[in-house]
Design an enzyme around this catalytic site. Structure first.
Site, PDB file in Angstrom:
ATOM      1  CG  HIS A 142      -2.081  -0.933   1.105  1.00  0.00           C
ATOM      2  ND1 HIS A 142      -1.992  -2.249   1.480  1.00  0.00           N
ATOM      3  CD2 HIS A 142      -3.351  -0.756   0.639  1.00  0.00           C
ATOM      4  CE1 HIS A 142      -3.151  -2.855   1.264  1.00  0.00           C
ATOM      5  NE2 HIS A 142      -3.990  -1.977   0.759  1.00  0.00           N
ATOM      6  CE  LYS A 146      -3.602  -0.488   4.765  1.00  0.00           C
ATOM      7  NZ  LYS A 146      -4.939   0.085   5.091  1.00  0.00           N
TER       8      LYS A 146
END
Length: 254
Positions: A142, A146
Site C-alpha cells: 500500500h 497507510k
C-alpha cells in the site's frame, strides 16, 4: 430505481461513490450526509440524519466510526438496509452492526472490490486442494501514508484461507526475530509501504518444486466505490441479515 443515501459524501471516497452511482441507470443518490456540506451536488446534503425527512432504499457509508450510532438508529427506525464500508470500528461497534442485522439487511465488508473478494474465494478453493501440502504466504502493498499493517484485506484473505484448513494456522507477521525453520501451520503475512500504491495483494502457495500465485492490483480507489454501488443494488432486495461480497459474488454466479 434504487434511491441511495451516501454517508460521508463530501470525502474522497464519498465523491467516488456518488460518481459510481451517477454512472448507473439502476440507482441514484437521494441525499448525502456529511458534516461538511458540499453545495456542488445536485442533491441535498445534511449534517446528520436528524435533519432529513427523506427515506432512501439503501444507505452507503464511507465515513468514520463516529457516524455509526446515528446511521444505525435511522436505518432501524425506517427499515433501511446499510452497506457499511467504513473501517476502524471497535469490537463493541462491530457487535452493534451485527445486532442491527436482526432488523435490517447489512452488507459489511473490509474491502468493497469485487476483484479482491474473488481472489479470496479463489484462494479458499486452492487451499482446499493444496493448502495442507503447500506453505502459504500473503504479501500486501500500500501507499506510504497507510498507518496500519498488515492491511485489513490481508487479514480477510488469511481468515478466509484459515476456514478451509484442518489445523488452525498461526499468523506470522515478522520473521526477523525467529531463529527456527518455518512451521507447517504458519501463514506468513508481509507488508510493504511505498509511494502511491493503491493496494496490491498476493497469495503464494509454495510447494515442492512448484509455486501457485494468486494476485490482485487495485489501480484506483474507484473500484471500491463501484463495489459499494453494486452492493447497494444487491442489498435493496435482501431480507434482514448479514451479507458480504461472498453473497454478492454468489448472486452473480447463479
Amino acid at each position: 430505481m434504487v434511491n441511495i443515501a451516501v454517508v460521508g459524501c463530501s470525502g474522497k471516497m464519498g465523491y467516488y461513490v456518488v460518481e459510481a452511482i451517477t454512472n448507473r441507470n439502476d440507482c441514484k443518490v437521494l441525499f448525502g450526509i456529511d458534516l461538511y456540506v458540499n453545495n456542488n451536488y445536485d442533491f441535498n446534503v445534511y449534517k446528520s440524519f436528524d435533519e432529513t425527512n427523506e427515506i432512501p432504499d439503501v444507505i452507503i457509508d464511507f465515513s468514520k466510526p463516529s457516524s455509526l450510532d446515528g446511521m444505525l438508529t435511522f436505518a432501524k427506525n425506517n427499515s433501511v438496509p446499510c452497506v457499511i464500508c467504513t473501517t476502524g470500528y471497535s469490537k463493541e461497534q462491530v457487535a452493534q452492526i451485527k445486532e442491527a442485522s436482526d432488523k435490517i439487511a447489512v452488507f459489511y465488508s473490509g474491502n468493497m472490490s469485487l476483484g479482491i473478494n474473488l481472489l479470496i474465494e479463489l484462494a479458499k478453493e486452492a487451499s482446499k486442494v493444496i493448502g495442507n501440502q503447500f506453505d502459504i504466504e500473503i504479501i500486501e502493498k500500500h501507499h506510504n501514508l497507510k498507518v496500519d499493517a498488515p492491511s485489513g484485506t490481508a487479514l480477510m484473505i488469511a481468515d478466509g484461507i484459515s476456514e478451509t484448513l484442518e489445523k488452525e494456522p498461526q499468523y506470522v507477521y515478522d520473521r526477523h526475530s525467529y531463529r527456527k525453520k518455518r512451521s507447517e501451520n504458519e501463514i506468513g503475512i508481509h507488508s510493504v509501504r511505498g509511494g502511491s500504491i493503491v493496494g496490491e495483494h498476493e497469495v503464494i502457495f509454495a510447494g515442492h518444486d512448484e509455486v501457485v500465485t494468486i494476485s490482485h492490483q487495485a489501480q484506483s480507489k474507484e473500484v471500491f466505490a463501484v463495489g459499494a454501488a453494486n452492493a447497494a443494488v444487491f442489498l435493496s432486495e435482501q431480507k434482514p441479515g448479514m451479507y458480504d461480497m461472498g453473497d454478492l459474488l454468489a448472486s452473480k454466479m447463479n
